[in-house]
Design a protein around this motif. Structure first.
Motif, mmCIF file in Angstrom:
data_model
loop_
_atom_site.group_PDB
_atom_site.id
_atom_site.type_symbol
_atom_site.label_atom_id
_atom_site.label_comp_id
_atom_site.label_asym_id
_atom_site.label_seq_id
_atom_site.Cartn_x
_atom_site.Cartn_y
_atom_site.Cartn_z
ATOM 1 N N TYR A 63 0.816 -1.207 0.000
ATOM 2 C CA TYR A 63 0.000 0.000 0.000
ATOM 3 C C TYR A 63 0.855 1.265 0.000
ATOM 4 O O TYR A 63 0.368 2.334 -0.370
ATOM 5 N N GLU A 112 -6.716 -8.267 -2.817
ATOM 6 C CA GLU A 112 -7.550 -8.658 -1.680
ATOM 7 C C GLU A 112 -8.568 -9.730 -2.066
ATOM 8 O O GLU A 112 -8.845 -10.650 -1.296
ATOM 9 N N LYS A 113 -9.124 -9.620 -3.268
ATOM 10 C CA LYS A 113 -10.091 -10.616 -3.715
ATOM 11 C C LYS A 113 -9.426 -11.980 -3.893
ATOM 12 O O LYS A 113 -10.009 -13.020 -3.545
ATOM 13 N N THR A 170 -6.521 1.448 -6.882
ATOM 14 C CA THR A 170 -7.643 0.707 -6.295
ATOM 15 C C THR A 170 -7.845 -0.642 -6.972
ATOM 16 O O THR A 170 -8.141 -1.643 -6.306
ATOM 17 N N THR A 171 -7.663 -0.689 -8.274
ATOM 18 C CA THR A 171 -7.880 -1.944 -9.002
ATOM 19 C C THR A 171 -6.902 -3.024 -8.539
ATOM 20 O O THR A 171 -7.293 -4.178 -8.307
ATOM 21 N N THR A 175 -6.162 -2.016 -15.518
ATOM 22 C CA THR A 175 -6.234 -0.664 -14.972
ATOM 23 C C THR A 175 -5.258 0.212 -15.728
ATOM 24 O O THR A 175 -4.524 -0.252 -16.606
ATOM 25 N N GLU A 221 -8.933 -13.357 -0.372
ATOM 26 C CA GLU A 221 -10.210 -13.745 0.247
ATOM 27 C C GLU A 221 -10.790 -15.002 -0.401
ATOM 28 O O GLU A 221 -11.227 -15.923 0.290
ATOM 29 N N PHE A 225 -5.370 -3.180 -5.657
ATOM 30 C CA PHE A 225 -5.730 -3.566 -4.291
ATOM 31 C C PHE A 225 -6.916 -4.528 -4.293
ATOM 32 O O PHE A 225 -6.930 -5.516 -3.557
ATOM 33 N N ASN A 226 -7.908 -4.221 -5.138
ATOM 34 C CA ASN A 226 -9.094 -5.089 -5.200
ATOM 35 C C ASN A 226 -8.734 -6.486 -5.707
ATOM 36 O O ASN A 226 -9.215 -7.497 -5.179
ATOM 37 N N VAL A 227 -7.884 -6.540 -6.728
ATOM 38 C CA VAL A 227 -7.461 -7.842 -7.269
ATOM 39 C C VAL A 227 -6.710 -8.631 -6.206
ATOM 40 O O VAL A 227 -6.937 -9.837 -6.007
ATOM 41 N N ASP A 260 -7.462 -8.510 -13.830
ATOM 42 C CA ASP A 260 -8.198 -7.282 -14.134
ATOM 43 C C ASP A 260 -7.248 -6.321 -14.839
ATOM 44 O O ASP A 260 -6.037 -6.556 -14.899
#
Length: 583
Positions: free
Chosen positions: A288, A301-302, A294-295, A314, A305, A297-299, A312
């Motif tokens: 971070y 974290e997803k 954001t993209t 960006t 999880e 980070f989302n990839v 993805d």
């Protein structure tokens, strides 16, 4: 280590000396006291016998007896009656002395026992040994007491202790020297081991220890040498493996970044820095802090999880980025542990541009082909519908069809040329070619157009300039540049210059034509790009000429430059490296 051993030895020797001195002092004192006690008792018994003989002869005089035999026996003599009264003393006036009935040794002797006692004499001012012997002679019953000062005994004991200490100290010095020699000999192998271990810790894995001892230190040195050989081999293998791993990472065209479960970076490659413009070491830092997108980070974290592969796209720093995230699994015994996530970051800007270019190319080709085909189809339909019976109209329509067919032929030829250049067909057929000869051939090919436009062409090229190239490709390059200059020069002249520098062959084609606005210059080499579309089509251009030039220049790792002034003319300058090989 040797200092610690020496300190331990010295401490042991010191404790031994202290214990020995105390023991000798105690035993020496006890020995001399016991000897003195026995000596005084024996001497007292002899004096009582003498005293009894004197009494039998009626010559008993206590004062004379104590004076005479005190000097002979070197002791103080005191005669005390059963009442404790002193009747004679060799050192003091007995008449003024205290009653001795309560003196411990006197009271015991009155009871018939030989008794001794050590105490401080207030009269004499020193410690004395008092030995009392009961006497029972003619006309007298009492005690004969012998008093002996202990100063001499103490002095004898002190002298003895001093000699003992001297002996112990000499022995201690010898022991320390021997201990130093022994510890030094013992520590030498350990010092060698220590120095070798330090060098190994600093990265010198070729260090060896040479100890001839056959004891445990020799075995330790042998084991140490074996360990260094194995360690050196293992480190070489590890460094080789790490080097191979780093080479693989650095050779990858995609950026790699691996993060642990706390999102801290523990691995990345150099390509990542180029893609994301990172020029510092990021190992140990949180992702971070490094990337703010954001993209991504989302990839990331997803993927963590859902524990699965995620992808993805960006945009970062005007670059189109495709991000792949996949969990990192490490088998641990019977279970599989998630160690973090691997991110693969790929710069697809060029791919997207290529896709756009291909899409635009297909669209442009379709449009360029559709225009003449529609025109041809329209005129053919018109001729079929009766216009062919009118010779003038039919002739004009056929001329138009011929022109459009020519346009189609030129367009197809240019497309095939572009395809051949991109596929590098015939690019291995390179030879040393004379540039003057190539330029003259170009002028001969374009001479009809030059005459038709009534334009002067000036050629400046030395006859000795040569270049290792595919002759047809360089000829095509000069043809396209010269043909382009002819089209857009209504009056004036065209200059074709070929010269060489230390590193390059320089080809310049200049005209005195209409010029190009600066905003259009960056896009001139794009396929089907026209500054004035209507004017270009009317002049028979396909829109691919300069794109072909650009591809030929790229084949030779060269550069193309454009200078233009509206109303004054344009100069195309091509720089071809002398030592460059075809890509």
């Amino acid at each position: 280590m040797q200092k610690k051993l020496m300190a331990t030895y010295i401490l042991i020797i010191s404790l031994t000396i202290i214990i020995a001195v105390l023991f000798c002092w105690h035993m020496g004192n006890k020995y001399f006291k016991d000897t003195t006690l026995k000596y005084t008792e024996t001497k007292g018994e002899l004096l009582t016998d003498i005293l009894a003989n004197e009494a039998e002869k009626d010559r008993l005089d206590f004062s004379s007896f104590v004076d005479e035999y005190s000097s002979k026996s070197d002791v103080r003599l005191t005669i005390i009656d059963v009442d404790g009264t002193v009747v004679a003393d060799s050192d003091e006036d007995f008449r003024i002395m205290d009653n001795h009935i309560y003196r411990k040794e006197v009271s015991s002797a009155i009871k018939g026992e030989i008794a001794s006692n050590i105490r401080y004499s207030e009269t004499i001012g020193a410690y004395y040994l008092y030995t009392a012997i009961p006497i029972d002679i003619k006309n007298f019953k009492g005690v004969l007491r012998l008093s002996l000062p202990l100063i001499e005994i103490r002095d004898i004991a002190v002298d003895m202790i001093i000699y003992v200490i001297y002996g112990i100290l000499i022995g201690a010095v010898v022991a320390v020297i021997i201990a130093y020699i022994v510890t030094r000999k013992f520590m030498q192998p350990l010092e060698q081991l220590t120095k070798a271990a330090i060098k190994i810790s600093e990265g010198n894995y070729n260090e060896k220890i040479y100890i001839r001892n056959k004891d445990e230190t020799g075995k330790l040195a042998e084991a140490f040498n074996d360990m260094t050989v194995k360690l050196s081999l293992n480190m070489w293998k590890l460094e080789k493996r790490n080097h191979e791993f780093e080479c693989v990472l650095s050779s990858m065209i995609n950026g790699i970044i691996a993060v642990d479960e706390q999102y801290n970076v523990f691995l990345y490659n150099s390509k990542l820095g180029k893609i994301l413009d990172i020029d510092t070491d990021i190992v140990g830092k949180s992702i971070y802090e490094i990337i703010r997108n954001t993209t991504i980070f989302n990839v990331l974290e997803k993927s963590i999880e859902q524990n699965e592969y995620i992808v993805d796209e960006t945009v970062i720093n005007d670059k189109i980025i495709r991000v792949y995230a996949n969990p990192i699994f490490a088998p641990i015994r019977s279970s599989i542990k998630n160690m973090g996530t691997l991110l693969v970051i790929r710069d697809i800007t060029d791919i997207k541009k290529l896709e756009t270019m291909r899409s635009d190319f297909v669209s442009n080709v379709t449009h360029e082909l559709n225009t003449p085909l529609t025109s041809i189809r329209g005129f053919v339909d018109t001729l079929k519908n009766g216009a062919i019976k009118d010779e003038k109209v039919a002739s004009r329509f056929l001329d138009i069809i011929d022109i459009e067919t020519e346009r189609l032929t030129l367009l197809i030829q240019d497309i095939l040329s572009l395809s051949a250049i991109e596929n590098m067909e015939d690019e291995k057929n390179n030879n040393v070619n004379n540039m003057a000869s190539i330029i003259n051939e170009v002028i001969e090919i374009l001479n009809p157009k030059i005459k038709d436009r009534k334009i002067n062409v000036n050629i400046q090229v030395n006859d000795d300039i040569t270049y290792n190239c595919n002759r047809n490709r360089i000829k095509q390059l000069i043809i396209n540049l010269t043909d382009n200059a002819i089209k857009y020069t209504e009056k004036g002249h065209i200059d074709i210059i070929c010269k060489e520098s230390d590193a390059s062959i320089i080809i310049e084609v200049s005209d005195t034509g209409i010029g190009i606005e600066e905003e259009h210059i960056p896009r001139l080499i794009e396929r089907f790009y026209r500054v004035d579309k209507g004017r270009s089509r009317n002049m028979g251009g396909t829109g691919l000429g300069l794109s072909i030039v650009k591809h030929i220049v790229s084949l030779y790792n060269g550069k193309i430059e454009v200078d233009s002034i509206i109303g004054e003319g344009t100069t195309f300058r091509v720089l071809l490296p002398k030592k460059s090989s075809v890509k």
